[in-house]
Write an enzyme that holds these catalytic residues in place. Sequence first.
Site, PDB file in Angstrom:
ATOM      1  N   HIS A 133     103.234 -34.275 -82.917  1.00 15.14           N
ATOM      2  CA  HIS A 133     103.060 -35.718 -83.143  1.00 15.14           C
ATOM      3  C   HIS A 133     104.105 -36.285 -84.107  1.00 15.14           C
ATOM      4  O   HIS A 133     104.307 -37.499 -84.149  1.00 15.14           O
ATOM      5  CB  HIS A 133     101.638 -36.029 -83.630  1.00 15.14           C
ATOM      6  CG  HIS A 133     101.363 -35.722 -85.070  1.00 15.14           C
ATOM      7  ND1 HIS A 133     100.673 -34.598 -85.489  1.00 15.14           N
ATOM      8  CD2 HIS A 133     101.675 -36.393 -86.216  1.00 15.14           C
ATOM      9  CE1 HIS A 133     100.560 -34.604 -86.799  1.00 15.14           C
ATOM     10  NE2 HIS A 133     101.168 -35.683 -87.268  1.00 15.14           N
ATOM     11  N   ASP A 164      99.665 -29.428 -80.561  1.00  8.77           N
ATOM     12  CA  ASP A 164     100.367 -30.223 -81.577  1.00  8.77           C
ATOM     13  C   ASP A 164     101.412 -29.391 -82.315  1.00  8.77           C
ATOM     14  O   ASP A 164     101.508 -29.435 -83.543  1.00  8.77           O
ATOM     15  CB  ASP A 164      99.378 -30.829 -82.571  1.00  8.77           C
ATOM     16  CG  ASP A 164      99.984 -32.010 -83.343  1.00  8.77           C
ATOM     17  OD1 ASP A 164     101.102 -32.438 -82.977  1.00  8.77           O
ATOM     18  OD2 ASP A 164      99.348 -32.484 -84.293  1.00  8.77           O
ATOM     19  N   SER A 240     102.572 -33.854 -92.572  1.00  8.15           N
ATOM     20  CA  SER A 240     102.406 -33.260 -91.239  1.00  8.15           C
ATOM     21  C   SER A 240     103.608 -32.403 -90.856  1.00  8.15           C
ATOM     22  O   SER A 240     104.751 -32.840 -90.942  1.00  8.15           O
ATOM     23  CB  SER A 240     102.222 -34.349 -90.182  1.00  8.15           C
ATOM     24  OG  SER A 240     100.975 -34.967 -90.321  1.00  8.15           O
TER      25      SER A 240
END
Length: 386
Positions: A133, A164, A240
Amino acid sequence: MNRFLRSPYAKTAGAFLAGVLAVAAVLALAGVLHGVPGLSRSGAAAIADAQAAELPGLGPNTIADIVSRVGPAVVRIDTTVQGERYVDPFFNDPFFRHFFGDQFRIPMQSEERRGLGSGFIVSPDGYILTNEHVIAGADRIEVTVAGRDKPYQARKVGADHDLDLAVLKIDAGNDLPTIPLGNSDSVRVGDWVVAIGNPYGLDHTVTVGVISAKGRPVTVEDRRYKNLLQTDASINPGNSGGPLLNLNGEVVGINTAINAQAQGIGFAIPSSTVKAVFDDLVQKGGVSHPWLGVYLQQVTEELASYFGLQDLSGALVASVVSGGPAEKAGLRRGDIIVRYNGSAVNNPNDLIELVGGTAVGSQVEIEFIRGGERKTVTAVIEAKRP
């Protein structure tokens, strides 16, 4: 003299005060009151001592040593997505868009959206792990390596939306710093972990916490994460794709998601998941997910009564995908799957996990109930369709 001092309560109060002072003195001498100014050493020093006691050979600067050793391999990832901004004459009203769609939207100007995330280098020649992402839809990906003069243009080598995960590659020589992948299966709840990333653009921010849970299923928009590590190490937007490290400086997770409704709860993809698919991401550009081709439903009391079942165990087949493995094997809508390759299926999640752990191309036996009778078929698990 003060009346209170002559009252019957004076002796009791004086004894209580003396007792409190005595207990405080004992606790201070014993080192229990760490972190209380003027009484003993700081709480941070106590934690360092505890770490050193639990992990022989590691001194009180363990966290700092880890950051110094592997921190340079943590990178900043900046992305750019090109798009267009539109004016909608119907003010984006869903009623009008239902009938007219986007045909009346007027393009006004080109729009550039920027994103920020983290990643870490896993090979000296420039392979980088991050979240899918972080780089999804990006037209341009730039990677900043600590100590280098300028960012590097990165290319996407492989990615998987469901897991992911993504692998990037930069051309920056063959002597880049790296971080090793550790064994997330051996991580215990309560183990210390260190997160490094770029939250809110604050490069190489270090936070510390513990593993607060394992095996967490989490749903974020259209992604259904499985088996995530939960940690109270602070994780924020920009973290992230960054590493979650054990006290040996090994990656045990990739920081992935935060809980918007709670403070101090973050999630990471276990390194065991990364290891299992890394070669496919690099060599094939993606991951082949096993697929049975059914949509499932929980068996409720009403459905159990309708089908004449004694309990609520099993996974009800709500529909079968045309041409999929389940249809080829002979499964139909209304079948209730109760065993998969010898393992009991108590609910839809059981079947999802069992299929997910099956290699593509494998033959499996599926036991199900149809019309009150138990039947068995053999299905060949296929790769999930795009």
